[in-house]
Write a protein that holds these residues in place. Structure first.
Motif, PDB file in Angstrom:
ATOM      1  N   THR A 165       0.851  -1.187   0.000  1.00 31.00           N
ATOM      2  CA  THR A 165       0.000   0.000   0.000  1.00 31.00           C
ATOM      3  C   THR A 165       0.886   1.235   0.000  1.00 31.00           C
ATOM      4  OG1 THR A 165      -1.802  -1.107   1.177  1.00 31.00           O
ATOM      5  CG2 THR A 165      -1.782   1.294   1.201  1.00 31.00           C
TER       6      THR A 165
ATOM      7  N   ALA B 283      -3.967   5.354 -11.730  1.00 31.22           N
ATOM      8  CA  ALA B 283      -5.281   5.523 -11.113  1.00 31.22           C
ATOM      9  C   ALA B 283      -5.433   6.970 -10.668  1.00 31.22           C
ATOM     10  CB  ALA B 283      -5.446   4.597  -9.910  1.00 31.22           C
TER      11      ALA B 283
ATOM     12  N   THR C 228     -13.437   7.292  -8.510  1.00 27.82           N
ATOM     13  CA  THR C 228     -12.132   6.711  -8.841  1.00 27.82           C
ATOM     14  C   THR C 228     -12.101   6.125 -10.250  1.00 27.82           C
ATOM     15  OG1 THR C 228     -12.696   4.524  -7.950  1.00 27.82           O
ATOM     16  CG2 THR C 228     -11.727   6.104  -6.421  1.00 27.82           C
TER      17      THR C 228
ATOM     18  N   VAL D 243      -9.226   3.515 -12.585  1.00 29.21           N
ATOM     19  CA  VAL D 243      -7.953   2.803 -12.625  1.00 29.21           C
ATOM     20  C   VAL D 243      -7.697   2.363 -14.061  1.00 29.21           C
ATOM     21  CG1 VAL D 243      -8.038   2.010 -10.238  1.00 29.21           C
ATOM     22  CG2 VAL D 243      -9.018   0.585 -12.039  1.00 29.21           C
TER      23      VAL D 243
ATOM     24  N   GLN E 217      -6.662  -2.928 -13.324  1.00 27.54           N
ATOM     25  CA  GLN E 217      -8.069  -3.118 -12.954  1.00 27.54           C
ATOM     26  C   GLN E 217      -8.244  -4.439 -12.214  1.00 27.54           C
ATOM     27  OE1 GLN E 217     -10.811  -0.916 -13.702  1.00 27.54           O
ATOM     28  NE2 GLN E 217     -11.818  -2.260 -12.263  1.00 27.54           N
TER      29      GLN E 217
ATOM     30  N   ARG F  52      -6.937  -5.268  -9.433  1.00 26.72           N
ATOM     31  CA  ARG F  52      -5.814  -5.551  -8.537  1.00 26.72           C
ATOM     32  C   ARG F  52      -5.449  -4.342  -7.672  1.00 26.72           C
ATOM     33  NH1 ARG F  52      -0.964  -6.515 -10.564  1.00 26.72           N
ATOM     34  NH2 ARG F  52      -1.261  -5.311 -12.479  1.00 26.72           N
TER      35      ARG F  52
ATOM     36  N   THR G 165      -6.381  -0.515  -5.982  1.00 20.58           N
ATOM     37  CA  THR G 165      -7.481   0.325  -5.514  1.00 20.58           C
ATOM     38  C   THR G 165      -6.915   1.643  -5.012  1.00 20.58           C
ATOM     39  OG1 THR G 165      -8.749  -1.632  -4.837  1.00 20.58           O
ATOM     40  CG2 THR G 165      -9.448   0.504  -3.960  1.00 20.58           C
TER      41      THR G 165
ATOM     42  N   SER H  99      -7.714   5.150  -2.919  1.00 23.87           N
ATOM     43  CA  SER H  99      -8.664   5.645  -1.915  1.00 23.87           C
ATOM     44  C   SER H  99      -8.078   6.881  -1.254  1.00 23.87           C
ATOM     45  CB  SER H  99      -8.962   4.563  -0.868  1.00 23.87           C
ATOM     46  OG  SER H  99      -7.771   4.213  -0.163  1.00 23.87           O
TER      47      SER H  99
ATOM     48  N   ARG I 124      -3.650   0.850  -2.950  1.00 24.69           N
ATOM     49  CA  ARG I 124      -3.521  -0.522  -2.487  1.00 24.69           C
ATOM     50  C   ARG I 124      -3.275  -1.398  -3.701  1.00 24.69           C
ATOM     51  NH1 ARG I 124      -2.070  -4.006   1.553  1.00 24.69           N
ATOM     52  NH2 ARG I 124      -3.191  -6.003   1.314  1.00 24.69           N
TER      53      ARG I 124
END
Length: 119
Positions: free
Chosen positions: A19, A49, A57, A59, A64, A66, A68, A70, A81
């Motif tokens: 992360t 992203a 959001t 990506v 995509q 896999r 994320t 935030s 992440r």
């Protein structure tokens, strides 16, 4: 002067997770829209992203499902992440964000952080 401070990179095996975090260096600054980019050796920097101020959001197709993106507005921090990492995810990852602080609204790049996926 505001800086974007990135953290969380490192060495991970294929299939592992990391992360990344991106925070504004000034306590009176707020990250508005933000995005992550990456640059692998010998390749151009590519978009990974992004996240809007209201939380929408997007990506890239290559990550995509896999990765994320935030945000935590209380901490003025944006996260990426990364799950199920692949060898081809190896790159320097850069945070890009619009930072708002009293009297100013400016876009910044972070210094970049290395992510290495290797067995």
């Amino acid at each position: 002067q505001v800086q974007l401070v990135e953290s969380g990179g490192g060495l991970v095996q294929p299939g592992g997770s990391l992360t990344l975090s991106c925070a504004a260096s000034r306590s009176d600054s707020v990250i508005d829209a933000a995005g992550w980019y990456r640059q692998a050796p010998g390749k151009q920097r590519e978009w990974v992203a992004d996240i809007a101020s209201e939380g929408r959001t997007r990506v890239s197709d290559s990550v995509q499902g896999r990765f994320t993106i935030s945000r935590d507005n209380a901490k003025s921090t944006v996260y990426l992440r990364m799950n199920s990492l692949k060898l081809e995810d190896t790159a320097v990852y850069y945070c890009n964000a619009v930072v708002v602080h009293p009297g100013s609204r400016v876009g910044y790049w972070g210094q970049g952080i290395q992510v290495t996926v290797s067995s």
